[in-house]
Design a protein around this motif. Structure first.
Motif: not given
Lengths: 187, 219
Positions: B120-133, B147-155, B160-163
């Motif tokens: 839950e709580n993941l954003e997908i924008r222009d081929h980028t998955v964002i973990v919001p702040d 691609d993956l951008r992490i602004e928050g945290r991943v436990d 990441i495949i092909n990105g």
């Protein structure tokens, strides 16, 4: 002879093309004979017999060495002949009589070397007549009669060549023989 | 004895050499008493003699030579095929490998959509998955074709495949430096795996399978 042929088949399977020559020369007369009796004229018979050997060569790897090679080879030859008869069926009945005279073709080769004495000419006429009567049989009776009497195959072997039950072979031999009896009784 | 059926059937069996002694005697007795059957039998015998004695024909001269000349040349391809037929196990193995690799390649080439493991709580924008702040993602995260951008945290682990893993926008460079530090330190708690080449993809599959088997055995 059977063991020599078996050895030659093994060599052909290994890729030795020249070993096939002995197989052809050993069986050529029988195969040509079947084709000639089935199709009627020697040009087509030669063509069919040649094709039968070429098919045997290209499919040699499908031949099961535990079985009799002649049975397999005769099957190829009879199947090719029957296919050819089927293809020319439309005009077959119309000029069956005319075709029969083409049976003379094969004797022209025999006659090439020496002049024939009177009685031999007579016997040739009889041969031609019998040949024509065999040709006048429907193909399914013709094939069993040819295999039974010209190659002296046992009923079981004919069944294997034609891939039909022995009972069917028996019936066809009987009917073919009856048909020939009616045609040849006045000879 | 019925002349038309039984007697004639016996005659044919006799000519095929398939008549038992007893039936042969019956036939002989019948023939002696029945002139029409006798005639029929004589005609049949004569017919078979005529047909049997039909001159055996010989193949035309040079028949064998003609056949040999018309045989197809031994081809390498044919040898190859014959080898395949002779070694069914090798063929089976080859087919298996072709199917396996083509399967993996197809999976690699066809899947161009961004997919992400269910969190839950993941954003997908222009081929980028964002973990919001301010968001913490529980469990392992898998991102495919993006691609993956992490602004928050991943436990957990990240794959990441092909990105790529993307750092912040260029606008707030200073902040991003901070975040990068923070990323490095605490943005995710597990391992980071990036798979970008086909061979890596294959390797990743192999490793995954191995791991699964290994875990299974441990259980």
């Amino acid at each position: 002879m059977e063991t020599i042929i078996k050895q030659k088949i093994k060599e052909v399977k290994k890729g030795d093309q020249s070993a096939f020559e002995d197989i052809v020369s050993f069986y050529q007369n029988k195969v040509f004979h079947i084709c000639l009796r089935m199709i009627g004229n020697s040009y087509e018979a030669e063509d069919l017999a040649q094709e039968a050997f070429i098919r045997a060569y290209t499919n040699i790897h499908t031949f099961d060495e535990k079985r009799k090679f002649s049975t397999w080879l005769y099957r190829i030859a009879t199947n090719l002949s029957i296919d050819r008869i089927r293809k020319k069926k439309p005009d077959y009945h119309l000029d069956a009589e005319v075709k029969g005279t083409e049976g003379l073709d094969m004797y022209s080769q025999l006659a090439a070397d020496q002049a024939l004495p009177e009685e031999e000419v007579e016997s040739l006429e009889l041969q031609t007549y019998i040949h024509r009567e065999i040709l006048a049989l429907p193909p399914k009776y013709r094939s069993v009669i040819v295999l039974r009497y010209l190659d002296e195959l046992a009923l079981q072997e004919i069944a294997e060549v034609l891939e039909i039950p022995v009972g069917t072979v028996k019936t066809r031999v009987h009917r073919g023989r009856e048909a020939l009896r009616k045609r040849l009784r006045h000879v | 004895m019925n002349c038309n059926r039984e007697a004639i059937a016996l005659m044919h069996s006799y000519l095929d050499g398939e008549l038992y002694k007893e039936d042969e005697r019956r036939l002989r007795d019948h023939l002696q008493s029945c002139p029409s059957c006798q005639e029929h039998f004589q005609e049949l015998k004569r017919t078979t003699t005529l047909v049997k004695n039909a001159t055996p024909v010989s193949a035309p001269p040079r028949f064998t030579a003609n056949v040999m000349a018309n045989l197809p040349k031994e081809k390498k391809r044919k040898n190859y095929l014959r080898k395949l037929q002779r070694h069914p196990f090798l063929t089976a193995a080859a087919v298996f490998f072709i199917l396996m690799f083509s399967g993996i390649f197809t999976a690699w080439n066809q899947d161009q959509q961004v997919t992400v493991s269910k969190q839950e709580n993941l954003e997908i924008r222009d081929h980028t998955v964002i973990v919001p702040d301010g968001v913490t993602v529980e469990g392992d995260l898998v991102v495919r074709n993006g691609d993956l951008r992490i602004e928050g945290r991943v436990d957990g682990d990240i794959t990441i495949i092909n990105g790529d893993i993307v750092e912040s926008d260029s606008n707030n460079e200073s902040e991003s430096d901070n975040r990068l530090d923070r990323n490095n330190l605490r943005a995710y708690s597990g391992e980071l795996t990036e798979v970008n080449q086909v061979y890596e993809w294959v390797w990743y599959h192999a490793k995954k399978t191995f791991k699964e088997i290994f875990t299974f055995e441990q259980d």
